[in-house]
Structure formats: structure tokens, C-alpha cells
Design an enzyme around this catalytic site. Structure first.
Site: not given
Length: 495
Positions: A2, A102, A365-366
Site C-alpha cells: 500500500c 505492511g 522482465d523484473d
């Protein structure tokens, strides 16, 4: 994962909060919320949806007040619904609102404590509401009509003893100011900055430094592990380490995927870390495939672009943008349900045939999580006419679920869990596959800050830094995070 923000200003902060949340939108697209305080009265707007959809002109007009907090959410355990949008609020003591990034690893035990000992009711299945109630209860125990900084820090010390996991939070205490705090391991990111105005100094706390930049704030520093910062309404800043045995263990997956490249986290430039990822990845390709026949490197937009450029440069081959991204589709690996993810990949990306036809293509790609996305992208590349399709991941193989706030699926749904690289390569349909080595990934990030004790690399090596994650916990996690459970929760939310 978030995004959170808190501001103590000298005039209405609603537009600043909105702008900051817009800059943090990549951290969550499920819901958004803002809460402000004006003359001891709280004003709030929150709902499911993107920031631009949740807040209209009429909402902004009533979000008055010179301090407030904001939140963008994605569902950590797959659950969704308006009741889970943040900030959360409790009216005692003082009136406290909180936004949280978290995940608590001992939330089941804490919920029982809250009910049996604190005599408090939890209305949702969100650990953010749990954390808020723990903080409120510990602050209430100080029995002060007007809380001082030392009362808040005493409460925070008790909070850190009761909860475990990864958490970064901003809490607004009605009539007094904002408290920002970070878990004792510093797993989740949190920074604060300030700016000077003709009315005085204003302060902002946020998940990433990019949120400070847009508002003209200067980055002061990261919030330290176990630290609480209390900013009073007059601009007085208090800070204290409120936990024992703290260490700096930031989540390395922020540098791989989640964070914006223009952010600075714990002294590390995300952009430079990704450049270094590309350098190390190219070195490994040259070691293992010295006679490669790669014609062109094409990144999977957007987070792999920086590493892909460096890979191409160091290999001495062309770099091309061969995939066009629809920017109105959210991040696919956090979408519940395999069928929805497959549909979203096709909606999200489209291949430019000119860049693929007759070429040996290296896709960068990551990371590879479920393998669903890269499998479809490889298929798209072949349909566009690629002669051969190779695949390189800027991160090591993701083999374990994340328990500190990223909704990576249960281990059984991770394509690398229990498979060799060759087996993964066959599963996703590539001609060959190469992963970044974990030691190299750590070096890419550690080069930016030698004061980092150790990165949280649990998704790669299964080493959970809080020391409280066992097989029973992971089994419970599987029960809540597998696709079947998510679909069930989605159906219940729709009722």
C-alpha cells in the site's frame, strides 16, 4: 503493498494529499482514502477505486483542515470491499485515524488479546484495524488528558512489543498532530520531508520520496527502524527509537518491482539499483551464453525497462520497445483468479510485430511470480513472428510467499516453487531462461547504502527476518491466498 502519506501543514492539505496519493497509485489500485482534521472535526472520503475516481470536486471541498493522512490500498490477502478502505478510525482516546502499509505476522494472537484483554472489537479482517486498536489501547493506558511526546513514545514501545511483521504507518491524533512509525526491521519503506512556506514549515511523511518531490518537499531522511516521529500542529518534531534490537532490513523487492524508479529508499536510488541489475544480468548472460545469437532486447514495461536498457548496452545488441502497454490495466500479478490474470495480460500488453518478425528476441522482465504473465508474453512474441524467444529475469527465482505486505501467492502457485530453471523454462515456453543471482541482486542495492544490515530476501531464499514464520503459518497463508480462497472472498464481497 500500500501507499501512505501524512501532512502537517499551515493551510488546507487536501490537494497535497490527493497529489501525493496520485504519485503513490502504483502501490495500490484497489481503494483510496483521505482523512483530514479541521477544528477537531474529522472529514473523510474513501472508497474502492483509483484516486482519480474516489475523489471528486465535491469531496475535496469538504476535506478541509491543515493536517491529514491518506492511503492507497491493494488487498494484501486477496480480500476487497469498501469496508477495508483506509484510513481506519477509533474515537478513543482523543480520536485516532491510521493508514498502514505492511502485514502483521502474529495478527491471530493479537486479535485474541484485543478481545480478551483490551476489551476492543475488531470489525474487519484487516490487520490495519488491529494495529490501530493496539496503538489506541496503549495510548489510552497513559491516562493523559493531553498526550505529550513521551506518552506517545511509551505507547509505541508497547506496540512494538505486541506486534510482529512489516509495517509502516501514519496516525492522526485529533487536535494534536501526526505520528509516523516503522517496524523494528525497517522492512516497509517510510520517509519524511519538509518545505518552507510564507506561513511556516510544513511536513510530509510518505511511503516513497517521489511523493515529497511533487509537493516541493525536501527529503530529510528515512524513518529509522523502530522509530516513531511525532509532528505537532505547531510544527514541533519529536522522534525516538521505540524498539529494542533494531536492524535495517528493507524489502529488496521494492527495488525489483514495486517502487517508482525516481524514488530514494533507505539511501538507495531505485533507478541506479535497476541499472546495476541490468549490468549483473548481462554479465551472467555472457558467462552462460557467450555465443548467444540475440538480435534485440525488449523489456516488459514498465519496471523492467531500466534493467533491459543496461542489458542491451552491455551485450552490444539493439534495445527496442516492442511491447505497448495499456496504462489503464492494473498490475496483473496481484489480481485474484487465474482466469482474470490471463485476460488482463492480453488487455495490458500488445506486441509490435515489426520488432519481433524473424528476430531472436531477449525479453527482460523484473521478475517471474506465477509465470502466467511471461508465458502469455512469450506466446505473443511467437505470434508476432519471433524466430526464437529468450527470457531473462532481473530478479532471482521467486520460490516463497511474502508475509510482510506483498500479496505474492501461496508457494504452490509460484512457478519456481519446486522446479528447476530448465523446468520453469519449459513451463513458460522460452527457448532459454536466465535468472539473476541473489548475491548479485543484493549487491545491486547494497552499493547504494553500506549501512543496510541485511535485505529482506524472503521471497527468494525463504529466510523470514522476523523469525516467527513457520510451516503452520505458511499453511494458513496458503489457505487465505490461493486462488480458490480469493475467489470465495470476492464472491462474498459482491453480496
Amino acid at each position: 503493498m500500500c501507499g501512505i502519506v501524512g501532512i502537517v501543514g499551515k493551510s488546507d492539505v487536501n490537494l497535497q494529499l490527493y497529489d501525493a496519493l496520485t504519485l503513490l497509485q502504483h502501490r495500490g489500485q484497489d481503494a483510496a482514502g483521505i482523512m483530514t482534521c479541521d477544528k477537531d472535526r474529522l472529514n473523510q472520503q474513501k472508497a474502492n477505486g483509483l484516486v482519480r475516481d474516489v475523489f471528486r470536486a465535491r469531496h475535496m471541498q469538504r476535506l478541509t483542515g491543515n493536517f491529514g493522512i491518506g492511503h492507497v490500498r491493494y488487498p494484501t490477502a486477496g480480500s476487497s470491499g469498501p469496508a477495508l478502505a483506509q484510513p481506519f478510525y477509533v474515537n478513543s482516546p482523543y480520536g485516532i485515524a491510521m493508514a498502514h502499509n505492511g502485514n502483521l505476522t502474529n495478527v491471530r494472537d493479537v486479535v485474541e488479546e484485543i478481545y480478551l484483554q483490551d476489551l476492543r472489537h475488531i470489525n474487519t479482517d484487516s490487520d490495519s484495524e488491529v494495529l490501530l486498536n493496539v496503538f489506541a489501547h496503549e495510548l489510552h493506558k497513559q491516562h493523559k488528558l493531553q498526550p505529550k511526546a513521551e506518552d506517545i513514545f511509551t505507547a509505541m514501545r508497547a506496540v512494538n512489543k505486541r506486534v510482529r511483521g512489516g509495517y509502516a504507518c501514519v496516525a492522526m491524533i485529533v487536535g494534536y498532530g501526526i505520528v509516523a512509525f516503522r517496524d523494528p526491521h525497517g522492512i516497509r519503506p517510510l520517509v519524511y520531508g519538509k518545505r518552507e512556506t510564507d506561513k511556516g514549515t510544513e511536513y510530509m511523511v510518505a511511503s516513497e520520496s517521489v511523493a515529497l518531490d511533487v509537493g516541493g518537499y525536501t527529503l530529510v531522511r528515512d524513518v529509522a527502524p523502530g522509530e516513531a516521529i511525532y509532528i505537532e500542529l505547531d510544527g514541533t518534531v519529536h522522534s525516538e527509537i521505540c524498539a529494542d534490537n533494531t536492524s535495517l532490513n528493507p524489502c529488496i523487492f521494492e527495488h525489483v518491482y514495486f517502487a517508482r524508479p525516481d524514488s530514494i529508499m533507505d539511501g538507495v536510488s531505485v533507478h541506479k539499483a535497476r541499472l546495476r541489475q541490468g549490468e549483473h544480468l548481462a554479465e551472467k548472460i555472457l558467462r552462460e551464453r557467450p555465443d548467444h545469437d540475440i538480435d534485440v532486447v525488449i523489456p516488459i514495461p514498465d519496471s523492467a525497462r531500466t534493467a533491459g536498457q543496461t542489458v542491451a548496452h552491455n551485450l552490444g545488441v539493439k534495445f527496442r520497445e516492442g511491447m505497448v502497454k495499456n496504462r489503464y490495466i492494473g498490475r496483473t500479478f496481484i489480481m485474484p483468479g487465474q482466469k482474470q490474470r490471463k485476460k488482463s495480460v492480453r488487455q495490458k500488453l500488445n506486441a509490435i510485430e515489426l520488432e519481433f518478425r524473424g528476430k531472436n528476441v531477449l525479453l527482460v522482465d523484473d521478475s517471474i511470480v506465477r509465470g502466467t504473465t511471461c508465458k502469455q508474453i512469450i506466446q505473443m512474441a511467437r505470434e508476432a513472428g519471433a524466430a526464437k524467444v529468450y527470457f531473462a529475469s532481473a530478479a532471482p527465482a521467486v520460490k516463497y510467499p511474502n508475509v510482510y505486505g506483498i500479496d505474492m501467492p501461496s508457494a504452490q502457485e509460484l512457478v519456481a516453487h519446486g522446479r528447476t530453471t530448465e523446468e520453469i523454462c519449459e513451463e513458460i515456453g522460452a527457448d532459454w531462461l536466465i535468472y539473476q543471482d541473489l548475491e548479485d541482486l543484493v549487491e545491486c542495492s547494497a552499493e547504494g547504502n553500506d549501512k543496510i544490515d541485511e535485505f529482506d530476501c524472503s521471497v527468494f531464499n525463504g529466510d523470514y527476518i522476523t523469525g516467527d514464520v513457520d510451516d503452520d503459518y505458511l499453511e494458513q497463508l496458503h489457505a487465505s491466498r490461493n486462488d480458490e480462497a480469493k475467489n470465495e472472498k470476492g464472491n462474498q464481497s459482491a453480496l
